[in-house]
Design an enzyme around this catalytic site. Sequence first.
Site, mmCIF file in Angstrom:
data_model
loop_
_atom_site.group_PDB
_atom_site.id
_atom_site.type_symbol
_atom_site.label_atom_id
_atom_site.label_comp_id
_atom_site.label_asym_id
_atom_site.label_seq_id
_atom_site.Cartn_x
_atom_site.Cartn_y
_atom_site.Cartn_z
ATOM 1 C CB ILE A 87 -0.946 0.160 1.362
ATOM 2 C CG1 ILE A 87 -2.128 0.885 1.020
ATOM 3 C CG2 ILE A 87 -0.154 0.199 2.650
ATOM 4 C CD1 ILE A 87 -3.368 0.526 1.927
ATOM 5 C CG HIS A 131 5.843 -9.065 5.677
ATOM 6 N ND1 HIS A 131 5.604 -9.025 6.850
ATOM 7 C CD2 HIS A 131 6.317 -7.917 5.500
ATOM 8 C CE1 HIS A 131 6.110 -7.856 7.634
ATOM 9 N NE2 HIS A 131 6.491 -7.376 6.521
ATOM 10 C CG HIS A 163 8.998 -6.064 1.745
ATOM 11 N ND1 HIS A 163 8.169 -4.948 1.894
ATOM 12 C CD2 HIS A 163 9.302 -6.389 3.212
ATOM 13 C CE1 HIS A 163 7.629 -4.652 3.297
ATOM 14 N NE2 HIS A 163 8.528 -5.628 3.914
HETATM 15 P P1 AMP Z 1 7.251 -4.343 7.187
HETATM 16 O O1 AMP Z 1 7.574 -2.776 7.740
HETATM 17 O O2 AMP Z 1 8.599 -5.117 6.810
HETATM 18 O O3 AMP Z 1 6.639 -4.923 8.356
HETATM 19 O O4 AMP Z 1 6.226 -4.161 6.219
HETATM 20 C C1 AMP Z 1 5.133 -4.075 6.223
HETATM 21 C C2 AMP Z 1 4.268 -3.550 4.913
HETATM 22 O O5 AMP Z 1 2.899 -3.711 4.719
HETATM 23 C C3 AMP Z 1 4.560 -2.046 4.592
HETATM 24 O O6 AMP Z 1 5.578 -2.130 3.441
HETATM 25 C C4 AMP Z 1 3.347 -1.529 4.521
HETATM 26 O O7 AMP Z 1 3.155 -0.425 3.644
HETATM 27 C C5 AMP Z 1 2.520 -2.661 4.066
HETATM 28 N N1 AMP Z 1 1.140 -2.565 4.313
HETATM 29 C C6 AMP Z 1 0.596 -2.258 5.580
HETATM 30 N N2 AMP Z 1 -0.801 -2.345 5.266
HETATM 31 C C7 AMP Z 1 -1.206 -2.720 4.147
HETATM 32 C C8 AMP Z 1 -2.201 -2.935 3.354
HETATM 33 N N3 AMP Z 1 -3.484 -3.084 3.927
HETATM 34 N N4 AMP Z 1 -2.291 -3.553 2.012
HETATM 35 C C9 AMP Z 1 -1.007 -3.750 1.454
HETATM 36 N N5 AMP Z 1 0.317 -3.445 2.333
HETATM 37 C C10 AMP Z 1 0.283 -2.864 3.299
#
Ligand code: AMP
Length: 114
Positions: free
Chosen positions: A32, A100, A102
């Site tokens: 997002i 997750h 990336h």
């Molecule tokens: P991290 O900082 O590695 O935990 O990554 C979490 C990621 O989730 C971040 O890059 C956010 O931008 C992403 N994120 C949070 N909420 C959503 C959502 N609803 N849809 C897609 N990505 C999201």
Amino acid sequence: MADDTIFDKIIRGEIPADIVYEDEAVLAFRDINPQAPVHVVVIPKKKITGFDKISEFSADFAGRYMSGVAAAAAKLGLKDGYRVVFNNGKDGQQTVEYIHAHILGGRQLGWPPG
Ligand code: AMP
């Protein structure tokens, strides 16, 4: 649910996501808040809180998770390459406690990542 995360809600279909790839082991959707022209997050359908808990996967499931990450990346058509990142814990700036990967691509990425 105390440890419920945004990714649990996406897996359950309670909030929308821009899904780019799915198989029996993983779900991949666009981040997002993209940090590159292509930025996709890949989560396993079986929840684990972080990369440091990867040994809680069976070797078979861990393999299918990694294969799912590769399949998602292949579907994105990043012919010039891409990066796969697991942020873990506080110093790794992990903000969502659901493992997750990336996938970042579509531009020349810098190294070290900072
Ligand atoms: P991290 O900082 O590695 O935990 O990554 C979490 C990621 O989730 C971040 O890059 C956010 O931008 C992403 N994120 C949070 N909420 C959503 C959502 N609803 N849809 C897609 N990505 C999201």
